[in-house]
Design a protein around this motif. Structure first.
Motif, PDB file in Angstrom:
ATOM      1  N   VAL A   1       0.855  -1.183   0.000  1.00 32.33           N
ATOM      2  CA  VAL A   1       0.000   0.000   0.000  1.00 32.33           C
ATOM      3  C   VAL A   1       0.892   1.234   0.000  1.00 32.33           C
ATOM      4  CG1 VAL A   1      -1.685   1.330   1.315  1.00 32.33           C
ATOM      5  CG2 VAL A   1      -1.884  -1.158   1.235  1.00 32.33           C
ATOM      6  N   VAL A   2       0.873   1.953  -1.106  1.00 24.36           N
ATOM      7  CA  VAL A   2       1.616   3.204  -1.196  1.00 24.36           C
ATOM      8  C   VAL A   2       0.601   4.336  -1.097  1.00 24.36           C
ATOM      9  CG1 VAL A   2       3.145   4.626  -2.604  1.00 24.36           C
ATOM     10  CG2 VAL A   2       3.396   2.129  -2.607  1.00 24.36           C
ATOM     11  N   LEU A   3       0.739   5.126  -0.051  1.00 28.90           N
ATOM     12  CA  LEU A   3      -0.219   6.190   0.215  1.00 28.90           C
ATOM     13  C   LEU A   3       0.312   7.540  -0.228  1.00 28.90           C
ATOM     14  CD1 LEU A   3      -1.302   5.045   3.775  1.00 28.90           C
ATOM     15  CD2 LEU A   3      -2.595   4.798   1.647  1.00 28.90           C
ATOM     16  N   VAL A   4      -0.591   8.395  -0.655  1.00 26.68           N
ATOM     17  CA  VAL A   4      -0.262   9.777  -0.999  1.00 26.68           C
ATOM     18  C   VAL A   4      -0.281  10.566   0.303  1.00 26.68           C
ATOM     19  CG1 VAL A   4      -0.984  11.804  -2.295  1.00 26.68           C
ATOM     20  CG2 VAL A   4      -1.324   9.517  -3.259  1.00 26.68           C
ATOM     21  N   VAL A   5       0.769  11.339   0.528  1.00 29.84           N
ATOM     22  CA  VAL A   5       0.913  12.105   1.765  1.00 29.84           C
ATOM     23  C   VAL A   5       0.800  13.585   1.438  1.00 29.84           C
ATOM     24  CG1 VAL A   5       2.476  12.621   3.677  1.00 29.84           C
ATOM     25  CG2 VAL A   5       2.392  10.308   2.727  1.00 29.84           C
ATOM     26  N   THR A   6       0.217  14.335   2.365  1.00 27.28           N
ATOM     27  CA  THR A   6       0.068  15.775   2.181  1.00 27.28           C
ATOM     28  C   THR A   6       0.532  16.504   3.423  1.00 27.28           C
ATOM     29  OG1 THR A   6      -1.462  17.560   1.636  1.00 27.28           O
ATOM     30  CG2 THR A   6      -2.305  15.813   3.042  1.00 27.28           C
ATOM     31  N   THR A   7       0.777  17.778   3.272  1.00 27.28           N
ATOM     32  CA  THR A   7       1.092  18.604   4.432  1.00 27.28           C
ATOM     33  C   THR A   7      -0.066  19.530   4.756  1.00 27.28           C
ATOM     34  OG1 THR A   7       2.137  20.257   3.014  1.00 27.28           O
ATOM     35  CG2 THR A   7       3.571  18.576   3.996  1.00 27.28           C
ATOM     36  N   GLY A   8      -1.117  19.456   3.982  1.00 24.89           N
ATOM     37  CA  GLY A   8      -2.270  20.315   4.204  1.00 24.89           C
ATOM     38  C   GLY A   8      -3.323  19.653   5.062  1.00 24.89           C
ATOM     39  N   LEU A   9      -4.424  20.347   5.214  1.00 24.82           N
ATOM     40  CA  LEU A   9      -5.518  19.849   6.034  1.00 24.82           C
ATOM     41  C   LEU A   9      -6.630  19.192   5.230  1.00 24.82           C
ATOM     42  CD1 LEU A   9      -5.848  22.861   8.489  1.00 24.82           C
ATOM     43  CD2 LEU A   9      -4.732  20.666   8.897  1.00 24.82           C
ATOM     44  N   LEU A  10      -6.575  19.325   3.924  1.00 18.51           N
ATOM     45  CA  LEU A  10      -7.650  18.803   3.095  1.00 18.51           C
ATOM     46  C   LEU A  10      -7.453  17.320   2.806  1.00 18.51           C
ATOM     47  CD1 LEU A  10      -8.051  21.722   0.546  1.00 18.51           C
ATOM     48  CD2 LEU A  10      -9.394  21.253   2.591  1.00 18.51           C
ATOM     49  N   HIS A  11      -8.561  16.628   2.692  1.00 20.80           N
ATOM     50  CA  HIS A  11      -8.577  15.210   2.365  1.00 20.80           C
ATOM     51  C   HIS A  11      -7.944  14.977   0.996  1.00 20.80           C
ATOM     52  CE1 HIS A  11     -10.100  11.195   1.548  1.00 20.80           C
ATOM     53  NE2 HIS A  11     -10.604  11.668   0.420  1.00 20.80           N
ATOM     54  N   ILE A  12      -7.163  13.915   0.900  1.00 20.79           N
ATOM     55  CA  ILE A  12      -6.587  13.505  -0.377  1.00 20.79           C
ATOM     56  C   ILE A  12      -7.119  12.119  -0.691  1.00 20.79           C
ATOM     57  CG2 ILE A  12      -4.487  12.799  -1.557  1.00 20.79           C
ATOM     58  CD1 ILE A  12      -2.960  14.793  -0.036  1.00 20.79           C
ATOM     59  N   GLU A  13      -7.645  11.966  -1.882  1.00 21.56           N
ATOM     60  CA  GLU A  13      -8.104  10.645  -2.291  1.00 21.56           C
ATOM     61  C   GLU A  13      -6.894   9.751  -2.524  1.00 21.56           C
ATOM     62  OE1 GLU A  13     -11.084   8.619  -5.515  1.00 21.56           O
ATOM     63  OE2 GLU A  13     -11.382  10.693  -4.877  1.00 21.56           O
ATOM     64  N   GLN A  14      -6.956   8.559  -1.961  1.00 25.81           N
ATOM     65  CA  GLN A  14      -5.851   7.622  -2.105  1.00 25.81           C
ATOM     66  C   GLN A  14      -6.018   6.816  -3.394  1.00 25.81           C
ATOM     67  OE1 GLN A  14      -3.144   7.567  -0.228  1.00 25.81           O
ATOM     68  NE2 GLN A  14      -3.969   9.213   1.042  1.00 25.81           N
ATOM     69  N   PRO A  15      -4.917   6.320  -3.957  1.00 25.99           N
ATOM     70  CA  PRO A  15      -4.981   5.570  -5.214  1.00 25.99           C
ATOM     71  C   PRO A  15      -5.817   4.299  -5.067  1.00 25.99           C
ATOM     72  CG  PRO A  15      -2.706   6.130  -4.656  1.00 25.99           C
ATOM     73  CD  PRO A  15      -3.539   6.492  -3.481  1.00 25.99           C
ATOM     74  N   ALA A  16      -6.509   3.949  -6.133  1.00 20.82           N
ATOM     75  CA  ALA A  16      -7.355   2.751  -6.135  1.00 20.82           C
ATOM     76  C   ALA A  16      -6.575   1.484  -5.779  1.00 20.82           C
ATOM     77  CB  ALA A  16      -8.055   2.605  -7.489  1.00 20.82           C
ATOM     78  N   PRO A  17      -5.346   1.294  -6.276  1.00 20.66           N
ATOM     79  CA  PRO A  17      -4.608   0.082  -5.886  1.00 20.66           C
ATOM     80  C   PRO A  17      -4.343  -0.003  -4.378  1.00 20.66           C
ATOM     81  CG  PRO A  17      -3.611   1.062  -7.833  1.00 20.66           C
ATOM     82  CD  PRO A  17      -4.629   2.040  -7.319  1.00 20.66           C
ATOM     83  N   ALA A  18      -4.087   1.139  -3.753  1.00 24.56           N
ATOM     84  CA  ALA A  18      -3.875   1.147  -2.301  1.00 24.56           C
ATOM     85  C   ALA A  18      -5.152   0.749  -1.580  1.00 24.56           C
ATOM     86  CB  ALA A  18      -3.411   2.524  -1.837  1.00 24.56           C
ATOM     87  N   MET A  19      -6.260   1.282  -2.031  1.00 23.32           N
ATOM     88  CA  MET A  19      -7.541   0.952  -1.397  1.00 23.32           C
ATOM     89  C   MET A  19      -7.891  -0.516  -1.612  1.00 23.32           C
ATOM     90  SD  MET A  19      -7.990   3.760   0.030  1.00 23.32           S
ATOM     91  CE  MET A  19      -9.574   3.497   0.770  1.00 23.32           C
ATOM     92  N   ALA A  20      -7.592  -1.048  -2.781  1.00 26.65           N
ATOM     93  CA  ALA A  20      -7.850  -2.462  -3.051  1.00 26.65           C
ATOM     94  C   ALA A  20      -6.980  -3.350  -2.165  1.00 26.65           C
ATOM     95  CB  ALA A  20      -7.608  -2.773  -4.527  1.00 26.65           C
ATOM     96  N   SER A  21      -5.732  -2.958  -1.960  1.00 27.48           N
ATOM     97  CA  SER A  21      -4.851  -3.713  -1.066  1.00 27.48           C
ATOM     98  C   SER A  21      -5.373  -3.684   0.356  1.00 27.48           C
ATOM     99  CB  SER A  21      -3.427  -3.160  -1.117  1.00 27.48           C
ATOM    100  OG  SER A  21      -2.844  -3.398  -2.367  1.00 27.48           O
ATOM    101  N   PHE A  22      -5.796  -2.530   0.817  1.00 26.42           N
ATOM    102  CA  PHE A  22      -6.378  -2.436   2.154  1.00 26.42           C
ATOM    103  C   PHE A  22      -7.614  -3.328   2.275  1.00 26.42           C
ATOM    104  CE2 PHE A  22      -4.583   1.973   3.309  1.00 26.42           C
ATOM    105  CZ  PHE A  22      -3.676   1.433   4.206  1.00 26.42           C
ATOM    106  N   ALA A  23      -8.448  -3.331   1.252  1.00 27.45           N
ATOM    107  CA  ALA A  23      -9.657  -4.168   1.282  1.00 27.45           C
ATOM    108  C   ALA A  23      -9.294  -5.644   1.405  1.00 27.45           C
ATOM    109  CB  ALA A  23     -10.503  -3.922   0.036  1.00 27.45           C
TER     110      ALA A  23
END
Length: 125
Positions: free
Chosen positions: A18-40
């Motif tokens: 699972v490779v996640l997109v990281v941010t320094t802001g406060l807004l939600h970032i949608e994570q990549p579909a492959p990461a979400m599929a791996s988590f599932a």
């Protein structure tokens, strides 16, 4: 943040692909579909009792990474508490203490400790 979170992000990438997109802001970032599929896939493979403990930590901290890291033994309760409450504790340092916020932090710590104990009982620790 980097000191506490980068090792966990590297672990989840290696352990669960699972490779996640990281941010320094406060807004939600949608994570990549492959990461979400791996988590599932990971969540679907968990025993219902283990999944319950992972859910408790995830809900308390807002982080599935912390729930899975605690379950896998990558971090302990203290590490999950430190990473999961980092932003809230920083806010208290900057803006001052607030009895409601302090009570919430105590409740989150208790939930993580209880989930850790539950996982230990499931493993026979």
């Amino acid at each position: 943040q980097t000191r506490l979170w980068q090792p966990l992000l590297a672990w989840v990438a290696l352990r669960h692909d699972v490779v996640l997109v990281v941010t320094t802001g406060l807004l939600h970032i949608e994570q990549p579909a492959p990461a979400m599929a791996s988590f599932a896939r990971v969540l679907a493979s968990l025993d219902p009792f283990v999944l319950t403990a992972v859910h408790v930590v995830t809900a308390a901290t807002g982080s599935l990474v912390l729930g899975l890291a605690l379950e896998d033994g990558e971090t302990g309760a203290a590490g999950a508490i430190a990473a999961g409450l980092l932003d809230e504790r920083y806010g208290l340092e900057v803006w001052g203490t607030d009895s409601d916020a302090v009570a919430r932090l105590g409740a989150v710590e208790a939930e993580i400790n209880e989930a850790t104990r539950f996982l230990g009982l499931l493993r026979g620790d």
